[in-house]
Design a protein around this motif. Structure first.
Motif, PDB file in Angstrom:
ATOM      1  N   ASP A 182       7.900   0.806  13.622  1.00 12.70           N
ATOM      2  CA  ASP A 182       7.523   1.232  12.602  1.00 12.70           C
ATOM      3  C   ASP A 182       8.612   1.837  11.283  1.00 12.70           C
ATOM      4  OD1 ASP A 182       4.824   0.461  12.493  1.00 12.70           O
ATOM      5  OD2 ASP A 182       3.751   2.354  11.892  1.00 12.70           O
ATOM      6  N   ALA A 183       9.199   2.056  11.601  1.00 10.83           N
ATOM      7  CA  ALA A 183      10.790   2.748  10.979  1.00 10.83           C
ATOM      8  C   ALA A 183      11.258   1.102  10.633  1.00 10.83           C
ATOM      9  CB  ALA A 183      11.504   3.873  11.817  1.00 10.83           C
ATOM     10  N   ILE A 184      11.800   0.526  12.175  1.00 12.69           N
ATOM     11  CA  ILE A 184      12.638  -0.603  12.175  1.00 12.69           C
ATOM     12  C   ILE A 184      11.823  -1.898  10.723  1.00 12.69           C
ATOM     13  CG2 ILE A 184      12.765  -2.915  12.985  1.00 12.69           C
ATOM     14  CD1 ILE A 184      13.688  -1.266  15.104  1.00 12.69           C
ATOM     15  N   ALA A 185      10.847  -1.918  10.704  1.00 10.34           N
ATOM     16  CA  ALA A 185       9.420  -2.498  10.315  1.00 10.34           C
ATOM     17  C   ALA A 185       9.934  -2.366   8.069  1.00 10.34           C
ATOM     18  CB  ALA A 185       8.059  -2.277  10.099  1.00 10.34           C
ATOM     19  N   VAL A 186       9.623  -0.942   8.270  1.00 11.86           N
ATOM     20  CA  VAL A 186      10.351   0.011   6.783  1.00 11.86           C
ATOM     21  C   VAL A 186      11.354  -0.857   6.128  1.00 11.86           C
ATOM     22  CG1 VAL A 186      10.765   1.667   5.061  1.00 11.86           C
ATOM     23  CG2 VAL A 186       8.652   1.543   6.941  1.00 11.86           C
ATOM     24  N   TYR A 187      12.582  -0.988   6.990  1.00 11.50           N
ATOM     25  CA  TYR A 187      13.919  -1.135   7.534  1.00 11.50           C
ATOM     26  C   TYR A 187      13.774  -2.970   6.727  1.00 11.50           C
ATOM     27  CZ  TYR A 187      19.012  -2.553   8.151  1.00 11.50           C
ATOM     28  OH  TYR A 187      20.274  -3.042   8.168  1.00 11.50           O
ATOM     29  N   LEU A 188      13.110  -3.211   7.940  1.00 15.65           N
ATOM     30  CA  LEU A 188      13.437  -4.863   7.524  1.00 15.65           C
ATOM     31  C   LEU A 188      12.282  -5.104   5.722  1.00 15.65           C
ATOM     32  CD1 LEU A 188      12.022  -6.693  10.715  1.00 15.65           C
ATOM     33  CD2 LEU A 188      14.281  -6.509   9.826  1.00 15.65           C
ATOM     34  N   LEU A 189      11.160  -4.245   5.614  1.00 12.83           N
ATOM     35  CA  LEU A 189      10.847  -4.636   4.088  1.00 12.83           C
ATOM     36  C   LEU A 189      12.145  -4.341   2.959  1.00 12.83           C
ATOM     37  CD1 LEU A 189       7.325  -2.897   4.655  1.00 12.83           C
ATOM     38  CD2 LEU A 189       8.142  -5.422   3.752  1.00 12.83           C
ATOM     39  N   LYS A 190      12.894  -2.690   3.325  1.00 12.22           N
ATOM     40  CA  LYS A 190      13.688  -3.467   2.588  1.00 12.22           C
ATOM     41  C   LYS A 190      15.146  -4.378   2.703  1.00 12.22           C
ATOM     42  CE  LYS A 190      13.132   1.835   2.152  1.00 12.22           C
ATOM     43  NZ  LYS A 190      13.460   3.133   1.577  1.00 12.22           N
ATOM     44  N   GLN A 191      15.050  -4.838   3.211  1.00 12.79           N
ATOM     45  CA  GLN A 191      15.913  -5.878   3.426  1.00 12.79           C
ATOM     46  C   GLN A 191      15.462  -7.028   2.803  1.00 12.79           C
ATOM     47  OE1 GLN A 191      18.852  -5.101   4.715  1.00 12.79           O
ATOM     48  NE2 GLN A 191      17.994  -3.047   4.458  1.00 12.79           N
ATOM     49  N   ARG A 192      13.896  -7.685   2.786  1.00 13.03           N
ATOM     50  CA  ARG A 192      13.155  -8.414   2.390  1.00 13.03           C
ATOM     51  C   ARG A 192      12.342  -7.624   1.330  1.00 13.03           C
ATOM     52  NH1 ARG A 192      11.909 -11.913   6.605  1.00 13.03           N
ATOM     53  NH2 ARG A 192      10.058 -12.694   5.395  1.00 13.03           N
ATOM     54  N   PRO A 193      13.119  -7.409  -0.176  1.00 15.58           N
ATOM     55  CA  PRO A 193      12.059  -7.626  -0.965  1.00 15.58           C
ATOM     56  C   PRO A 193      10.673  -7.760  -1.813  1.00 15.58           C
ATOM     57  CG  PRO A 193      14.609  -7.553  -1.705  1.00 15.58           C
ATOM     58  CD  PRO A 193      13.854  -8.154  -0.274  1.00 15.58           C
ATOM     59  N   LYS A 194      10.805  -9.297  -2.065  1.00 11.23           N
ATOM     60  CA  LYS A 194       9.645  -9.869  -1.933  1.00 11.23           C
ATOM     61  C   LYS A 194       8.606  -9.836  -1.588  1.00 11.23           C
ATOM     62  CE  LYS A 194      10.625 -15.149   0.033  1.00 11.23           C
ATOM     63  NZ  LYS A 194      10.283 -15.731  -0.268  1.00 11.23           N
ATOM     64  N   HIS A 195       8.560  -8.840  -0.260  1.00 10.04           N
ATOM     65  CA  HIS A 195       7.645  -8.868   0.561  1.00 10.04           C
ATOM     66  C   HIS A 195       7.289  -6.877   0.595  1.00 10.04           C
ATOM     67  CE1 HIS A 195       7.440 -13.067   2.260  1.00 10.04           C
ATOM     68  NE2 HIS A 195       8.861 -13.144   2.879  1.00 10.04           N
ATOM     69  N   HIS A 196       8.068  -6.701  -0.284  1.00 11.72           N
ATOM     70  CA  HIS A 196       7.828  -5.100   0.021  1.00 11.72           C
ATOM     71  C   HIS A 196       6.491  -4.111  -0.112  1.00 11.72           C
ATOM     72  CE1 HIS A 196       8.990  -1.102   0.934  1.00 11.72           C
ATOM     73  NE2 HIS A 196       9.255  -1.128  -0.567  1.00 11.72           N
ATOM     74  N   ASP A 197       6.342  -5.931  -1.744  1.00  9.51           N
ATOM     75  CA  ASP A 197       5.103  -4.620  -2.051  1.00  9.51           C
ATOM     76  C   ASP A 197       3.790  -4.906  -2.024  1.00  9.51           C
ATOM     77  OD1 ASP A 197       4.713  -7.338  -2.620  1.00  9.51           O
ATOM     78  OD2 ASP A 197       4.571  -7.148  -4.632  1.00  9.51           O
TER      79      ASP A 197
END
Length: 185
Positions: free
Chosen positions: A158-173
């Motif tokens: 789950d922490a890695i998922a958060v890290y990946l979300l931060k790398q993919r800003p358009k998918h973050h919201d």
């Protein structure tokens, strides 16, 4: 009950505090660069893998769970993520060999980097948790079997998922994530 809950939380917090951040970032980068991601594990580790697959799907990754009837064949641009506390589960070792034969990348979440699957993997992410084997090198736990490993793997992924979300800003919201969430419920 409160004491037991606090003990479990303390155990997992201590385990996660000993995870190598550089290994976690490397595993995240492997996931980012894969054309498609295939996830496998057995038992509870497999259930943790399925939860992570759902997170990745919400984020727009092309992800499959090994063993499902709709899972296609893995190819050389793909990545196989294996979750195995011991790193020696026979079926998972065979999957790693098959992936390597076609030049797919492999990432292993395990307690044992020097395990048979670890030796086949391109990247290992060590979770220093207790497994069902209760080796002297493993931390103490009040929990049965490999619970400490599985819980730690779930939270780390789950922490890695958060890290990946931060790398993919358009998918973050949240609206984008909700749009990918199942609606046949």
């Amino acid at each position: 009950m409160k004491n037991i809950t606090q003990s479990v939380v303390k155990e997992v917090t201590e385990v996660l505090g000993h995870v190598d951040s550089d290994q976690a970032v490397q595993a995240a980068k492997e996931l980012q660069h894969a054309q498609r991601i295939f996830i496998t594990g057995t038992g509870r580790s497999g259930a943790v893998g399925k939860m992570f697959a759902i997170r990745l799907m919400h984020m727009g990754f092309h992800v499959f769970v090994v063993g499902e009837s709709i899972t296609p064949s893995i190819q050389s641009d793909d990545l196989l993520l294996i979750i195995s506390g011991s790193g020696s589960t026979t079926t998972l070792k065979q999957y790693a060999k098959q992936a390597k034969e076609i030049d797919a990348r492999t990432v292993l979440l395990t307690t044992n980097e020097a395990s048979p699957i670890g030796k086949l993997s391109d990247c290992t992410l060590r979770i220093p948790a207790a497994t069902k084997n209760r080796l002297d090198s493993e931390p103490e736990t009040i929990q049965p079997l490999g619970s400490q490993f599985d819980q730690s793997a779930h939270l780390l992924l789950d922490a890695i998922a958060v890290y990946l979300l931060k790398q993919r800003p358009k998918h973050h919201d949240s609206p984008n994530l909700v749009q990918q969430h199942a609606n046949l419920e």
